[in-house]
Design a protein around this motif. Structure first.
Motif, PDB file in Angstrom:
ATOM      1  N   LYS A 164      41.004   1.873  28.136  1.00  0.00           N
ATOM      2  CA  LYS A 164      41.790   1.109  29.168  1.00  0.00           C
ATOM      3  C   LYS A 164      42.082  -0.260  28.795  1.00  0.00           C
ATOM      4  O   LYS A 164      43.077  -0.841  29.231  1.00  0.00           O
ATOM      5  N   ILE A 165      41.198  -0.864  28.130  1.00  0.00           N
ATOM      6  CA  ILE A 165      41.322  -2.460  27.473  1.00  0.00           C
ATOM      7  C   ILE A 165      42.575  -2.298  26.315  1.00  0.00           C
ATOM      8  O   ILE A 165      43.607  -3.031  26.509  1.00  0.00           O
ATOM      9  N   ASP A 166      42.694  -1.363  25.579  1.00  0.00           N
ATOM     10  CA  ASP A 166      43.602  -1.284  24.836  1.00  0.00           C
ATOM     11  C   ASP A 166      44.963  -0.782  25.511  1.00  0.00           C
ATOM     12  O   ASP A 166      46.015  -1.347  24.979  1.00  0.00           O
ATOM     13  N   ALA A 167      44.981  -0.102  26.494  1.00  0.00           N
ATOM     14  CA  ALA A 167      46.343   0.213  27.433  1.00  0.00           C
ATOM     15  C   ALA A 167      46.625  -1.001  28.050  1.00  0.00           C
ATOM     16  O   ALA A 167      47.869  -1.613  27.847  1.00  0.00           O
ATOM     17  N   GLY A 168      45.930  -1.908  28.520  1.00  0.00           N
ATOM     18  CA  GLY A 168      46.316  -3.028  29.054  1.00  0.00           C
ATOM     19  C   GLY A 168      46.844  -4.010  28.058  1.00  0.00           C
ATOM     20  O   GLY A 168      47.825  -4.741  28.483  1.00  0.00           O
ATOM     21  N   LEU A 169      46.013  -4.337  26.879  1.00  0.00           N
ATOM     22  CA  LEU A 169      46.724  -5.078  25.886  1.00  0.00           C
ATOM     23  C   LEU A 169      48.027  -4.540  25.303  1.00  0.00           C
ATOM     24  O   LEU A 169      48.902  -5.637  25.241  1.00  0.00           O
ATOM     25  N   ASN A 170      48.374  -3.215  25.356  1.00  0.00           N
ATOM     26  CA  ASN A 170      49.576  -2.708  24.910  1.00  0.00           C
ATOM     27  C   ASN A 170      50.437  -3.192  25.907  1.00  0.00           C
ATOM     28  O   ASN A 170      51.743  -3.434  25.593  1.00  0.00           O
ATOM     29  N   GLN A 171      50.176  -3.138  27.206  1.00  0.00           N
ATOM     30  CA  GLN A 171      51.238  -3.427  28.251  1.00  0.00           C
ATOM     31  C   GLN A 171      51.653  -4.888  28.156  1.00  0.00           C
ATOM     32  O   GLN A 171      52.736  -5.275  28.421  1.00  0.00           O
ATOM     33  N   LEU A 172      50.542  -5.806  27.946  1.00  0.00           N
ATOM     34  CA  LEU A 172      50.873  -7.285  27.772  1.00  0.00           C
ATOM     35  C   LEU A 172      51.775  -7.459  26.492  1.00  0.00           C
ATOM     36  O   LEU A 172      52.845  -8.235  26.812  1.00  0.00           O
ATOM     37  N   ASP A 173      51.639  -6.724  25.527  1.00  0.00           N
ATOM     38  CA  ASP A 173      52.450  -6.838  24.435  1.00  0.00           C
ATOM     39  C   ASP A 173      54.064  -6.306  24.748  1.00  0.00           C
ATOM     40  O   ASP A 173      55.056  -7.010  24.130  1.00  0.00           O
ATOM     41  N   GLU A 174      54.146  -5.478  25.777  1.00  0.00           N
ATOM     42  CA  GLU A 174      55.411  -4.973  26.052  1.00  0.00           C
ATOM     43  C   GLU A 174      56.138  -5.687  27.142  1.00  0.00           C
ATOM     44  O   GLU A 174      57.054  -5.326  27.480  1.00  0.00           O
ATOM     45  N   GLY A 175      55.262  -6.751  27.463  1.00  0.00           N
ATOM     46  CA  GLY A 175      55.866  -7.649  28.711  1.00  0.00           C
ATOM     47  C   GLY A 175      55.779  -6.983  29.919  1.00  0.00           C
ATOM     48  O   GLY A 175      56.173  -7.282  30.777  1.00  0.00           O
ATOM     49  N   LYS A 176      54.870  -5.829  30.225  1.00  0.00           N
ATOM     50  CA  LYS A 176      54.772  -5.227  31.457  1.00  0.00           C
ATOM     51  C   LYS A 176      53.391  -5.772  32.130  1.00  0.00           C
ATOM     52  O   LYS A 176      52.281  -5.336  32.056  1.00  0.00           O
ATOM     53  N   TYR A 177      53.635  -6.832  32.815  1.00  0.00           N
ATOM     54  CA  TYR A 177      52.379  -7.497  33.442  1.00  0.00           C
ATOM     55  C   TYR A 177      53.017  -8.271  34.692  1.00  0.00           C
ATOM     56  O   TYR A 177      54.333  -8.570  34.856  1.00  0.00           O
ATOM     57  N   LEU A 178      52.074  -8.654  35.524  1.00  0.00           N
ATOM     58  CA  LEU A 178      52.423  -9.728  36.567  1.00  0.00           C
ATOM     59  C   LEU A 178      51.900 -11.021  36.469  1.00  0.00           C
ATOM     60  O   LEU A 178      50.974 -11.144  35.913  1.00  0.00           O
ATOM     61  N   THR A 179      52.668 -11.994  37.038  1.00  0.00           N
ATOM     62  CA  THR A 179      52.248 -13.280  37.053  1.00  0.00           C
ATOM     63  C   THR A 179      51.173 -13.455  38.062  1.00  0.00           C
ATOM     64  O   THR A 179      50.815 -12.598  38.991  1.00  0.00           O
ATOM     65  N   HIS A 180      50.247 -14.609  37.909  1.00  0.00           N
ATOM     66  CA  HIS A 180      49.329 -14.814  38.885  1.00  0.00           C
ATOM     67  C   HIS A 180      49.922 -14.851  40.294  1.00  0.00           C
ATOM     68  O   HIS A 180      49.564 -14.284  41.453  1.00  0.00           O
ATOM     69  N   ASP A 181      51.177 -15.746  40.199  1.00  0.00           N
ATOM     70  CA  ASP A 181      51.771 -15.900  41.681  1.00  0.00           C
ATOM     71  C   ASP A 181      52.337 -14.398  42.375  1.00  0.00           C
ATOM     72  O   ASP A 181      52.051 -14.290  43.412  1.00  0.00           O
ATOM     73  N   GLN A 182      52.699 -13.654  41.431  1.00  0.00           N
ATOM     74  CA  GLN A 182      53.221 -12.107  41.709  1.00  0.00           C
ATOM     75  C   GLN A 182      52.000 -11.353  42.247  1.00  0.00           C
ATOM     76  O   GLN A 182      52.062 -10.867  43.295  1.00  0.00           O
ATOM     77  N   VAL A 183      50.738 -11.665  41.801  1.00  0.00           N
ATOM     78  CA  VAL A 183      49.468 -10.777  41.996  1.00  0.00           C
ATOM     79  C   VAL A 183      49.082 -11.326  43.587  1.00  0.00           C
ATOM     80  O   VAL A 183      48.823 -10.664  44.377  1.00  0.00           O
ATOM     81  N   LYS A 184      49.212 -13.008  43.795  1.00  0.00           N
ATOM     82  CA  LYS A 184      48.954 -13.473  45.112  1.00  0.00           C
ATOM     83  C   LYS A 184      49.840 -12.939  46.160  1.00  0.00           C
ATOM     84  O   LYS A 184      49.261 -12.599  47.214  1.00  0.00           O
ATOM     85  N   GLU A 185      51.012 -12.866  45.782  1.00  0.00           N
ATOM     86  CA  GLU A 185      52.061 -12.019  46.880  1.00  0.00           C
ATOM     87  C   GLU A 185      51.686 -10.967  47.155  1.00  0.00           C
ATOM     88  O   GLU A 185      51.420 -10.657  48.443  1.00  0.00           O
ATOM     89  N   ARG A 186      51.569  -9.988  46.265  1.00  0.00           N
ATOM     90  CA  ARG A 186      51.117  -8.568  46.714  1.00  0.00           C
ATOM     91  C   ARG A 186      49.819  -8.522  47.313  1.00  0.00           C
ATOM     92  O   ARG A 186      49.811  -7.794  48.386  1.00  0.00           O
ATOM     93  N   MET A 187      48.759  -9.330  47.131  1.00  0.00           N
ATOM     94  CA  MET A 187      47.422  -9.265  47.534  1.00  0.00           C
ATOM     95  C   MET A 187      47.615  -9.764  49.017  1.00  0.00           C
ATOM     96  O   MET A 187      47.018  -9.173  49.749  1.00  0.00           O
TER      97      MET A 187
END
Length: 60
Positions: free
Chosen positions: A32-55
């Motif tokens: 799961k850590i490796d999958a998350g790091l791969n997503q980061l490398d591919e630019g597939k992530y949310l910013t802190h502000d985006q997470v706060k908005e969703r939460m």
């Protein structure tokens, strides 16, 4: 390092009294850590502000 080599290394670093469940958990967590790091490398992530908005929508 190949995935097989990484798994062997991770298992070798566990204590001698490790259980099958401990080994499976170690492999699962690392995958799961490796999958998350791969997503980061591919630019597939949310910013802190985006997470706060969703939460904020969930917590309202």
């Amino acid at each position: 390092m190949s995935i097989k080599e990484e798994v062997i290394k991770a298992i070798s670093e566990l204590p001698n009294d490790v259980t099958y469940e401990d080994i499976m958990e170690e492999i699962f967590v690392q995958s799961k850590i490796d999958a998350g790091l791969n997503q980061l490398d591919e630019g597939k992530y949310l910013t802190h502000d985006q997470v706060k908005e969703r939460m904020g929508k969930w917590l309202s």
